[in-house]
Design an enzyme around this catalytic site. Structure first.
Site, PDB file in Angstrom:
ATOM      1  CB  THR A 138      32.629 -20.735   5.156  1.00 54.48           C
ATOM      2  OG1 THR A 138      31.754 -19.868   4.426  1.00 54.48           O
ATOM      3  CG2 THR A 138      33.378 -19.912   6.168  1.00 54.48           C
TER       4      THR A 138
ATOM      5  CG  ASP B 170      27.248 -13.902   1.738  1.00 54.03           C
ATOM      6  OD1 ASP B 170      26.510 -14.785   1.296  1.00 54.03           O
ATOM      7  OD2 ASP B 170      28.262 -14.156   2.435  1.00 54.03           O
TER       8      ASP B 170
ATOM      9  N   GLY C 265      29.598 -23.143   7.000  1.00 62.33           N
ATOM     10  CA  GLY C 265      28.284 -23.631   6.612  1.00 62.33           C
ATOM     11  C   GLY C 265      27.214 -22.573   6.568  1.00 62.33           C
ATOM     12  N   GLY C 266      27.573 -21.344   6.152  1.00 64.06           N
ATOM     13  CA  GLY C 266      26.562 -20.322   5.959  1.00 64.06           C
ATOM     14  C   GLY C 266      25.799 -19.997   7.221  1.00 64.06           C
TER      15      GLY C 266
ATOM     16  NE  ARG D 128      31.424 -10.720   4.124  1.00 59.25           N
ATOM     17  CZ  ARG D 128      30.960 -11.882   3.704  1.00 59.25           C
ATOM     18  NH1 ARG D 128      31.799 -12.873   3.419  1.00 59.25           N
ATOM     19  NH2 ARG D 128      29.671 -12.081   3.580  1.00 59.25           N
TER      20      ARG D 128
ATOM     21  CB  SER E  85      29.830 -12.541   6.996  1.00 65.47           C
ATOM     22  OG  SER E  85      30.322 -13.832   7.267  1.00 65.47           O
TER      23      SER E  85
END
Length: 584
Positions: free
Chosen positions: A398, A438, A484-485, A110, A462
């Protein structure tokens, strides 16, 4: 982790925390821990990805005798070229690996906030930036993690030489690739971001400023050169030297939201082995990524809350089943917003969140005949009242991909640059992420700090949820993930329930629509049979049920029965995307 905690939860507990992984090296050479050629192959393996050219890159690695991890890294590199709107070496990701003995390891690549970042990072003149204003340019860029993640995973499980993994991506970037309908549509949707940087405009836009049409062959020699250098010199060539200088300078001199990032920020970045989160759903063992990803905990919490309901008997056509799934997700989302963050900066009560007693209490709030309405976070063991609950953050973009090799070992990898084309900034032919959006842009709520606020060196929360599932026989049954979040956990949950409870193929489980909680509403995917359930869901007390189009994108691999007892791996890709599967 204290092994007493693990033992106290197993084997009867619904969920357990897996033992921490030992520190791993960051070097690129292949590890002797990788599977050996003498191992008896069960099946040649398979790769699934969001683009057929990337899937082919992974299959090429398997054909050359590579591991699932080798294949996954090759896919990540190829997607940097052909799916730049979603992921790449300018972003980060999470990787879950699984072997035939049941050992699961997870790797955290990350992105991190630079050392200059403060909780007020997204405040200008005392006011918090709107998300749309915070995305473009330098302030949203986190230090990328994918290259370090790839190097760490390759050192642990790689079989092929590091340089070989770059071959397909170098060819795609140098020889050229055709713009697909999905890429063309995303360019048209986000021209201000895709064309923010002169390099992006030169690659993807014509002289008149319009996006290049479908079928146009694009060559990216700058990216090919970047890949060639990393392939020859290793991950350090990305985080040190010319690339690091160019990246830091790009962020600091961005035309929108310039922000301080130093070469020291890049030099200091390391991927991290993390504790996987694992647990039992009925007779299956489900493992995923732990914090700073909230996705794995969300998936396990939802499944734990649903276990007392007979979803198999209800079936996929039951509005009640989808109502129950959404209710369990609603409770898990409330906990996510309150507690999930980078565990290096905030005390995340992971064990408490997936404790069977806690999940039973949360499940008791769910009714088959009515909605709970607005969900509040619970009080799991280990929770603190130091932080305020914050609303969901904006997540987009993503990609997910997965591979299984000839030895039956798996890699489940979710990667991202966050929004479409990330921050819009390009260095060396690749887009830089906007992952810092985010974080909670407003660091406080009701006078208290939020756990997921910006801090120097911190990794943002995340929703990415790469999973692996073992069957009761101890054999890997399913490898899955999505893009897709905040839709990612519901997509993954849908695949797990679809395959395990409803006996659907992974392809059919992915093809289902989704019903999921959204801010102020219950969302149903438009254009699917589930949209016809709106009246029934309203009858269950959901005041606002909306059927909306969703840009879903999931991929999976499953172990399925074959003729004469010859089971085999079958890949599955989302019909909504340009996904594909490939075998060596």
């Amino acid at each position: 982790m204290d092994l007493r905690i693990v033992r106290s939860l197993a084997p009867a507990a619904l969920f357990v925390m897996a033992q921490a992984c030992a520190p791993l090296p960051n070097a690129a050479p292949a590890s002797t821990l990788a599977p050996t050629p003498e191992a008896a192959p069960q099946d040649p393996g398979v790769v699934t990805a969001a683009d057929p050219r990337a899937a082919a890159a992974g299959a090429e690695m398997l054909r050359l005798g590579g591991s699932a991890t080798d294949a996954a890294i090759a896919v990540m590199l190829a997607l940097t070229v052909v799916e730049p709107q979603s992921s790449g070496i300018g972003g980060g990701g999470f990787l879950v690996t699984a072997d035939t003995t049941g050992t699961v390891e997870t790797f955290d690549g990350r992105e991190k906030a630079p050392a200059a970042a403060t909780p007020d990072w997204f405040k200008v003149d005392g006011k918090v930036l709107d998300h749309a204003d915070a995305v473009p340019g330098g302030r949203s860029v986190g230090v990328p993690g994918n290259v370090r993640l790839a190097a760490m995973a390759h050192a642990r499980f790689g079989k092929l030489p590091w340089r070989v993994l770059f071959g397909p991506a170098i060819r795609l970037a140098g020889d050229g690739f055709a713009i697909t309908p999905r890429l063309a549509a995303t360019l048209a949707m986000a021209p201000d971001i895709a064309g923010l940087d002169p390099a992006g405009r030169a690659l993807f836009f014509g002289a008149d400023g319009t996006p290049l049409p479908v079928g146009t062959v694009v060559r990216n020699p700058a990216l090919a050169a970047t890949f060639e250098k990393i392939a020859a010199l290793g991950a350090d060539s990305f985080y040190l030297g010319d690339n690091a200088k160019a990246l830091a300078a790009k962020v600091g001199t961005a035309p929108r939201n310039p922000a301080p990032m130093s070469t020291a920020d890049l030099a200091a970045y390391q991927a991290k082995p993390r504790d996987p989160v694992c647990g039992r759903y009925r007779v299956w063992r489900v493992c995923s990524m732990g914090p700073p990803s909230a996705g794995g905990v969300t998936v396990l919490q939802t499944l734990g809350a649903l276990e007392r309901f007979d979803l198999k008997a209800m079936g996929p056509a039951s509005p009640t089943a989808w109502h129950l799934i959404a209710e369990a997700e609603r409770l898990a989302f409330a906990d996510r917003d309150a507690y999930l963050a980078d565990p290096d900066f905030a005390p995340v009560p992971t064990v408490g969140l997936i404790d069977p007693g806690y999940l039973a209490a949360r499940s008791a709030l769910i009714s088959e005949s009515a909605t709970i309405g607005t969900a509040a976070p619970g009080k799991p063991a280990g929770a603190t009242d130091r932080f305020a609950m914050a609303g969901p953050v904006h997540e987009n973009g993503t990609t997910h991909f997965a591979a299984v090799d000839r030895w039956g070992n798996a890699a489940s990898y979710t990667s991202t640059v966050e929004s479409a084309f990330g921050s819009g900034l390009m260095v060396g032919g690749y887009f830089l992420n906007n992952e810092l959006t985010d974080f909670n842009l407003d660091p406080e709520r009701n006078g208290k700090p939020t756990a997921n606020r910006v801090e120097a060196g911190k990794r943002p929360r995340s929703s990415m949820s790469p999973v692996v599932v073992y069957g009761p026989d101890g054999h890997l049954r399913l490898i899955a993930g999505a893009a897709g979040g905040f839709t990612i956990p519901p997509q993954v949950i849908r695949v797990i329930i679809g395959t395990l409870d409803w006996n659907l193929s992974a392809r059919d489980a992915i093809a289902q629509g989704i019903v999921m909680p959204a801010p102020g509403a219950l969302a149903v995917e438009a254009g699917t049979p589930l949209a016809g359930m709106v009246p029934a869901l309203q009858a269950l007390g959901h005041d606002k049920v909306i059927a909306v189009p969703m840009r879903l994108k999931a991929n999976a691999i499953e172990w399925v029965p074959g003729e004469n007892g010859k089971n085999h791996w079958v890949g599955a890709a989302d019909h909504r995307s340009e996904g594909a599967t490939a075998s060596p």
